[in-house]
Design an enzyme around this catalytic site. Sequence first.
Site, PDB file in Angstrom:
ATOM      1  N   SER A 157       1.098  -1.533  -0.029  1.00 12.88           N
ATOM      2  CA  SER A 157       0.350  -0.265  -0.067  1.00 12.88           C
ATOM      3  C   SER A 157       0.809   1.574  -0.088  1.00 12.88           C
ATOM      4  O   SER A 157       1.382   1.149  -1.136  1.00 12.88           O
ATOM      5  CB  SER A 157      -0.877   0.301   1.331  1.00 12.88           C
ATOM      6  N   GLU A 251      -9.311  -3.881  -7.218  1.00  9.19           N
ATOM      7  CA  GLU A 251      -9.151  -2.976  -6.343  1.00  9.19           C
ATOM      8  C   GLU A 251      -9.246  -1.477  -7.222  1.00  9.19           C
ATOM      9  O   GLU A 251      -9.035  -1.503  -8.553  1.00  9.19           O
ATOM     10  CB  GLU A 251      -7.435  -3.656  -5.649  1.00  9.19           C
ATOM     11  N   HIS A 281      -6.899  -5.272  -1.441  1.00  9.63           N
ATOM     12  CA  HIS A 281      -6.448  -4.663  -0.742  1.00  9.63           C
ATOM     13  C   HIS A 281      -5.552  -5.499   0.289  1.00  9.63           C
ATOM     14  O   HIS A 281      -5.896  -5.796   1.298  1.00  9.63           O
ATOM     15  CB  HIS A 281      -6.703  -3.313  -0.635  1.00  9.63           C
TER      16      HIS A 281
END
Length: 315
Positions: A157, A251, A281
Site C-alpha cells: 500500500s 481494487e 487490498h
Amino acid sequence: MQDRNDNERPRLSRRARLVRQATSIYMSRRDPAAIDWSTARAQLDFFAGLAPSAAGVTTEVTEIAGLKANSMQTQSPAAGKVLLYWHGGAYVMGSCRSHRALVSHLAKATGVRAILPEYRLAPENPFPAAVEDALAVYRSLLREGYGASDIAVAGDSAGGGLTVAMLLALRDAGEPLPAAVALMSPWLDLAGEGESMQTHCERDPWFNPQDLPHVVRHYCKPEQLHEPLVSPIFGELSGMPPCLIQVGDDEILLSDSERLAQKIIAGGGQAELDIWPGMWHVWQMFIGLMPESRSAIEKMGGFVRGALKLESAAK
C-alpha cells in the site's frame, strides 16, 4: 476494463469469502473524513497484532537510522542478504506491531533477515518525512556492509509507494539500487487519477474513491500531489530494479499497479504484474486465515530468493 457479471466472479476459498465479508463490514463503518488517527492506529495495531507470526521465525526489537525497527529471521538465514520492508497504512498508520506477522512470513519464505522499520507518520510528520526516513535506512544498510545486490525491498500500500519513491530518489542521486523490489497493492497515485478508481468502485470491498482525499490531505499539500516522490507513478521510471507487483483484481488501486508495470517496462526494466482475481487490498495480510494469502507470499518469496541468487528458503 469491463465489470464482470455474477457468472464471471472468480471462485474464492471459503475462508477468503468469510474474510472479505467481515472486513468489508468493518471498513464500511469507518469515516475517513472524521476519523481520529491516533485511535485508528491503535485499532490497526490491535487487530493486526493478533495474527500469529510464522513458526520458526524470531523477532528482535532494534533500531536503524534512529528509527525503531523489528529484525526477523529464521534459525539459519542466508548470510549477507536482507529484505527491507516498508509497511502500509496510508502514511498515517502502521507499525512494527501491525505488520510483524506479515513480514515474519516473508522472512520465512525468503530465508533472509527482514528489517521492518517504523518511519515517521503524518499528520505529525507529513511529506517528505517518510521518504527521508526510507533513504536513511537504506543508506544505513549499505554502511552496515550489505551490498546493494544483497538487498531486496518490499512494501504494501503506502509502503509500496514509499518503496518506489525511495528508488527514484536513490537513482536520481546516483546511488546503487537494490537487487529487486516486491510490492503488494502499492499506492502510487495520491491524486487518484487511475481508471480503476471509477471502473472498480463497485467491486472494491474496502475503499471508496471519494474517501481518499480525506486521507491524502494529512500527508501532502494539494500542489504536491503530482510530485514523483509523493505519487511515484508520475515519475520517470527508467533504471528500476526487477519488480514483482501483486494486486487484487477488485481494487480501485489496480490502475496504479498496471501503470507502474507499463512504465518500468517502457523504461527498459523488468516488471511482473501479478493480478489476483477476486482479491482486495493487501490480502496477503491474512496469511494465517486464507490460502490465497499464503500462495501470494510463497510466490513473492520465490521472486526475492531468485533476485538474491538463493536456491531455497529456510523451512
